[in-house]
Design an enzyme around this catalytic site. Structure first.
Site, PDB file in Angstrom:
ATOM      1  N   ASP A  98      45.207  48.561  38.960  1.00  0.00           N
ATOM      2  CA  ASP A  98      44.528  48.998  37.739  1.00  0.00           C
ATOM      3  C   ASP A  98      43.257  48.205  37.425  1.00  0.00           C
ATOM      4  OD1 ASP A  98      45.508  46.528  37.071  1.00  0.00           O
ATOM      5  OD2 ASP A  98      47.209  47.311  35.934  1.00  0.00           O
ATOM      6  N   GLU A 120      50.905  51.249  43.908  1.00  0.00           N
ATOM      7  CA  GLU A 120      51.334  50.891  42.535  1.00  0.00           C
ATOM      8  C   GLU A 120      50.857  51.964  41.546  1.00  0.00           C
ATOM      9  OE1 GLU A 120      50.004  47.496  39.793  1.00  0.00           O
ATOM     10  OE2 GLU A 120      51.547  46.519  40.994  1.00  0.00           O
ATOM     11  N   GLU A 134      43.041  48.054  31.718  1.00  0.00           N
ATOM     12  CA  GLU A 134      43.848  48.454  32.882  1.00  0.00           C
ATOM     13  C   GLU A 134      44.569  49.785  32.708  1.00  0.00           C
ATOM     14  OE1 GLU A 134      43.820  45.407  31.539  1.00  0.00           O
ATOM     15  OE2 GLU A 134      43.067  44.114  33.136  1.00  0.00           O
ATOM     16  N   HIS A 211      45.881  35.705  30.696  1.00  0.00           N
ATOM     17  CA  HIS A 211      44.459  35.999  30.930  1.00  0.00           C
ATOM     18  C   HIS A 211      43.995  37.328  30.350  1.00  0.00           C
ATOM     19  CE1 HIS A 211      45.021  39.166  33.978  1.00  0.00           C
ATOM     20  NE2 HIS A 211      46.076  38.494  34.327  1.00  0.00           N
ATOM     21  N   ARG A 213      42.488  40.449  28.588  1.00  0.00           N
ATOM     22  CA  ARG A 213      41.318  40.627  27.712  1.00  0.00           C
ATOM     23  C   ARG A 213      41.705  40.872  26.261  1.00  0.00           C
ATOM     24  NH1 ARG A 213      38.418  41.451  32.049  1.00  0.00           N
ATOM     25  NH2 ARG A 213      36.148  41.348  31.881  1.00  0.00           N
ATOM     26  N   HIS A 244      43.554  30.568  34.396  1.00  0.00           N
ATOM     27  CA  HIS A 244      42.730  31.607  35.029  1.00  0.00           C
ATOM     28  C   HIS A 244      41.245  31.217  34.933  1.00  0.00           C
ATOM     29  CE1 HIS A 244      41.038  35.643  35.649  1.00  0.00           C
ATOM     30  NE2 HIS A 244      42.235  36.017  36.078  1.00  0.00           N
TER      31      HIS A 244
HETATM   32  C1  UD1 Z   1      40.671  40.918  36.513  1.00  0.00           C
HETATM   33  C2  UD1 Z   1      41.172  42.322  36.235  1.00  0.00           C
HETATM   34  C3  UD1 Z   1      42.580  42.301  35.646  1.00  0.00           C
HETATM   35  C4  UD1 Z   1      43.500  41.482  36.519  1.00  0.00           C
HETATM   36  C5  UD1 Z   1      42.899  40.109  36.764  1.00  0.00           C
HETATM   37  C6  UD1 Z   1      43.767  39.361  37.734  1.00  0.00           C
HETATM   38  C7  UD1 Z   1      39.553  44.037  35.586  1.00  0.00           C
HETATM   39  C8  UD1 Z   1      38.760  44.628  34.487  1.00  0.00           C
HETATM   40  N1  UD1 Z   1      40.301  42.982  35.261  1.00  0.00           N
HETATM   41  O1  UD1 Z   1      40.506  40.249  35.266  1.00  0.00           O
HETATM   42  O2  UD1 Z   1      43.079  43.622  35.559  1.00  0.00           O
HETATM   43  O3  UD1 Z   1      44.734  41.359  35.847  1.00  0.00           O
HETATM   44  O4  UD1 Z   1      41.590  40.243  37.322  1.00  0.00           O
HETATM   45  O5  UD1 Z   1      43.494  38.006  37.707  1.00  0.00           O
HETATM   46  O6  UD1 Z   1      39.503  44.499  36.699  1.00  0.00           O
HETATM   47  N2  UD1 Z   1      36.149  34.234  37.758  1.00  0.00           N
HETATM   48  C9  UD1 Z   1      35.746  33.217  38.604  1.00  0.00           C
HETATM   49  N3  UD1 Z   1      36.350  33.117  39.829  1.00  0.00           N
HETATM   50  C10 UD1 Z   1      37.338  33.954  40.230  1.00  0.00           C
HETATM   51  C11 UD1 Z   1      37.743  34.973  39.354  1.00  0.00           C
HETATM   52  C12 UD1 Z   1      37.126  35.108  38.125  1.00  0.00           C
HETATM   53  O7  UD1 Z   1      34.882  32.428  38.287  1.00  0.00           O
HETATM   54  O8  UD1 Z   1      37.841  33.802  41.342  1.00  0.00           O
HETATM   55  C13 UD1 Z   1      35.482  34.355  36.436  1.00  0.00           C
HETATM   56  C14 UD1 Z   1      34.034  34.869  36.559  1.00  0.00           C
HETATM   57  O9  UD1 Z   1      33.281  34.286  35.538  1.00  0.00           O
HETATM   58  C15 UD1 Z   1      34.195  36.372  36.306  1.00  0.00           C
HETATM   59  C16 UD1 Z   1      35.280  36.353  35.245  1.00  0.00           C
HETATM   60  O10 UD1 Z   1      36.180  35.321  35.649  1.00  0.00           O
HETATM   61  O11 UD1 Z   1      33.012  36.996  35.861  1.00  0.00           O
HETATM   62  C17 UD1 Z   1      35.997  37.640  35.015  1.00  0.00           C
HETATM   63  O12 UD1 Z   1      36.461  38.244  36.198  1.00  0.00           O
HETATM   64  P1  UD1 Z   1      36.902  39.808  36.154  1.00  0.00           P
HETATM   65  O13 UD1 Z   1      37.399  40.189  37.493  1.00  0.00           O
HETATM   66  O14 UD1 Z   1      35.840  40.658  35.549  1.00  0.00           O
HETATM   67  O15 UD1 Z   1      38.074  39.856  35.122  1.00  0.00           O
HETATM   68  P2  UD1 Z   1      39.432  39.076  35.084  1.00  0.00           P
HETATM   69  O16 UD1 Z   1      39.571  38.591  33.683  1.00  0.00           O
HETATM   70  O17 UD1 Z   1      39.517  38.113  36.188  1.00  0.00           O
HETATM   71  N1  UDP Z   2      49.382  33.698  40.905  1.00  0.00           N
HETATM   72  C1  UDP Z   2      48.919  32.738  41.825  1.00  0.00           C
HETATM   73  N2  UDP Z   2      48.439  31.546  41.345  1.00  0.00           N
HETATM   74  C2  UDP Z   2      48.381  31.269  40.029  1.00  0.00           C
HETATM   75  C3  UDP Z   2      48.828  32.245  39.094  1.00  0.00           C
HETATM   76  C4  UDP Z   2      49.307  33.455  39.573  1.00  0.00           C
HETATM   77  O1  UDP Z   2      48.971  32.960  43.023  1.00  0.00           O
HETATM   78  O2  UDP Z   2      47.939  30.168  39.660  1.00  0.00           O
HETATM   79  C5  UDP Z   2      49.871  34.989  41.415  1.00  0.00           C
HETATM   80  C6  UDP Z   2      51.165  35.498  40.820  1.00  0.00           C
HETATM   81  O3  UDP Z   2      52.278  35.014  41.543  1.00  0.00           O
HETATM   82  C7  UDP Z   2      51.025  37.003  40.915  1.00  0.00           C
HETATM   83  C8  UDP Z   2      49.534  37.223  40.806  1.00  0.00           C
HETATM   84  O4  UDP Z   2      48.915  35.962  41.049  1.00  0.00           O
HETATM   85  O5  UDP Z   2      51.419  37.497  42.179  1.00  0.00           O
HETATM   86  C9  UDP Z   2      49.200  37.723  39.438  1.00  0.00           C
HETATM   87  O6  UDP Z   2      47.845  37.672  39.248  1.00  0.00           O
HETATM   88  P1  UDP Z   2      47.196  37.754  37.803  1.00  0.00           P
HETATM   89  O7  UDP Z   2      48.136  37.233  36.780  1.00  0.00           O
HETATM   90  O8  UDP Z   2      45.867  37.123  37.952  1.00  0.00           O
HETATM   91  O9  UDP Z   2      46.942  39.301  37.623  1.00  0.00           O
HETATM   92  P2  UDP Z   2      47.863  40.513  37.102  1.00  0.00           P
HETATM   93  O10 UDP Z   2      49.098  40.557  37.897  1.00  0.00           O
HETATM   94  O11 UDP Z   2      48.117  40.269  35.641  1.00  0.00           O
HETATM   95  O12 UDP Z   2      46.982  41.694  37.290  1.00  0.00           O
END
Ligand code: UD1
Ligand code: UDP
Length: 401
Positions: A98, A120, A134, A211, A213, A244
């Site tokens: 999602d 999924e 999502e 994490h 939003r 996160h």
């Molecule tokens: C995203 C997904 C969310 C998912 C989550 C898993 C969308 C809209 N959101 O949220 O569904 O649950 O990932 O973790 O698709 N950033 C870093 N390094 C990283 C990752 C993120 O610096 O490796 C920071 C960056 O500033 C980036 C921000 O996090 O711009 C947001 O990343 P983004 O993928 O837009 O949203 P998430 O909150 O990570």
């Molecule tokens: N996870 C990880 N390291 C962490 C926190 C989570 O590997 O420090 C794994 C967790 O076991 C799960 C996945 O990341 O499989 C979940 O990711 P996240 O919570 O970022 O996204 P969501 O599942 O909410 O989309």
């Protein structure tokens, strides 16, 4: 004979965890050429998973920007995916879950007339704004999808209720259980990891992640304040909270919890380290999707820091509870688990209603058939058995009023 090309798109940490076993199964099956396309929606958190599973992206789009906006990321993903598809001409495109990556890649495939398979598929919270964005992403992806790999019977039913034809929906289990199973054979050790210095002996351990939003700001503050209350009232409790990398999360969490005794904030943990941490925990507080699906395999009670879930199966079995984001409610539910062993034991059961570790095998089998022009439908003996699924009382359990 030339093998058909299938593009597998990943962008974020959970997509990589959940698609790594699918890529491996497709390559083991040998019917198709599986090409891994990384949008790079995440950077560090994605690379961590790639290196854990020895996965190498074949196409790297490197989209992440600091604090990226939904619209900015979506538009960049749509146009770069379009170019990548033009170059690759895959027979099929696989997306997972999602995220923005999943939705934008599905839309770009639709524009290029490339059929989409959605892993999924069919999860629904019933509330378009929760989780945000999502719930919208997964619904939009469903509209664009040719083959729906539903993790549970409930998610299949959700799709049928929306008018999806039953001959395009297969119940496979969730591939996260496959990924988790591969790691459970590895002996548990924290040597050389950020957990190495955390004194876990003699403490009760709560693992926390958040994490979402829709929780940024006040709700996330409430979660942090609840953690402060819990460690203050229970001197034997420790919290490990891998934070996160989204700056909207880290800012709040560090401001309220940095340096607090028995609260350990860490960087995002490598998947193996995180799974080992869950194994050592007493229970889990999270708003994560994937962690909800992992906890039952490990027999760990889970308190969900959200108002609603699209994964109600474990909740129906009593293995998880929705606690929301109010400070007092979180403290109350955590204290129930800390102080009432019967309540704890009731939530610590197994088996996992989300899968049996064979989801990727089923997906590869069905895709092989579809590519050969056969019906992809799985025989009842091949599908995830309905017996593994609990009768779900409502489509989307809500936080109690
Ligand atoms: C995203 C997904 C969310 C998912 C989550 C898993 C969308 C809209 N959101 O949220 O569904 O649950 O990932 O973790 O698709 N950033 C870093 N390094 C990283 C990752 C993120 O610096 O490796 C920071 C960056 O500033 C980036 C921000 O996090 O711009 C947001 O990343 P983004 O993928 O837009 O949203 P998430 O909150 O990570
Ligand atoms: N996870 C990880 N390291 C962490 C926190 C989570 O590997 O420090 C794994 C967790 O076991 C799960 C996945 O990341 O499989 C979940 O990711 P996240 O919570 O970022 O996204 P969501 O599942 O909410 O989309």
């Amino acid at each position: 004979m030339q093998r058909e090309r299938v593009a597998v798109v990943v962008g974020t940490r959970p997509e990589a965890i959940k698609l790594a076993p699918v890529v491996r199964a497709l390559r083991d099956e040998g019917d198709v050429e599986a090409v891994v396309v990384s949008t790079g929606q995440h950077r560090q958190m994605l690379d961590q998973v790639f290196s854990r599973f020895g996965l190498q992206p074949d196409v790297e789009l490197s989209l992440m920007q600091p604090n990226q906006t939904l619209a900015g990321l979506t538009s960049r993903a749509l146009s770069t995916m379009d170019e990548a598809l033009a170059e690759m001409s895959p027979r099929l495109l696989i997306v997972q879950g999602d995220t923005t990556t999943a939705f934008a890649a599905a839309l770009s495939a639709f524009y290029r007339r490339v059929p989409v398979a959605h892993v999924e598929a069919g999860l629904r919270s019933g509330d378009l704004r929760n989780p945000y964005p999502e719930e919208a992403n997964r619904r939009l992806a469903s509209v664009l999808t040719e083959l729906h790999f539903a993790p549970t019977w409930l998610s299949k039913q959700n799709l049928l209720d929306e008018g999806v034809s039953p001959d395009r929906v297969l119940v496979t289990g969730n591939t996260v259980v496959d990924a988790l199973h591969t790691l459970l054979e590895v002996p548990c050790s924290f040597e050389g990891t950020p957990i190495e210095g955390v004194p876990l002996d003699g403490s009760r351990l709560m693992v926390v992640t958040s994490h979402r939003r829709e929780s940024w700001g006040e709700d996330l503050q409430n979660i942090c304040l609840a953690l402060l209350d819990i460690v203050e009232r229970h001197p034997d409790v420790r919290v490990v909270y891998p934070v996160h990398l989204n700056p909207n999360v880290g800012g709040t969490v560090r401001r309220l919890l940095e340096g607090v005794d028995r609260i350990h904030l860490t960087e995002p943990l490598d998947y193996l380290t995180f799974v080992n941490l869950l194994r050592c925990s007493d229970f889990i507080l999270t708003d994560s999707g994937g962690v909800q699906e992992e906890a039952p395999t490990l027999g760990k009670p889970l308190l969900l820091l959200r108002a609603v879930t699209e994964r109600p199966e474990a909740f129906a079995l009593g293995l998880a509870r929705i606690v929301g984001t109010h400070r007092e409610d979180i403290v109350q539910e955590a204290e129930r688990l800390l102080c009432d062993s019967r309540a704890y034991n009731r939530m610590a059961g197994t088996p996992n209603p989300y899968g049996d570790g064979r989801a990727s095998e089923r997906i590869a089998l069905a895709l092989g058939r579809w590519i050969r022009g056969e019906s992809p439908l799985l025989h009842p003996s091949e599908e995830l058995g309905p017996a593994a699924q609990p009768p779900v009382v409502g489509r989307s359990p809500q936080i109690p009023a």
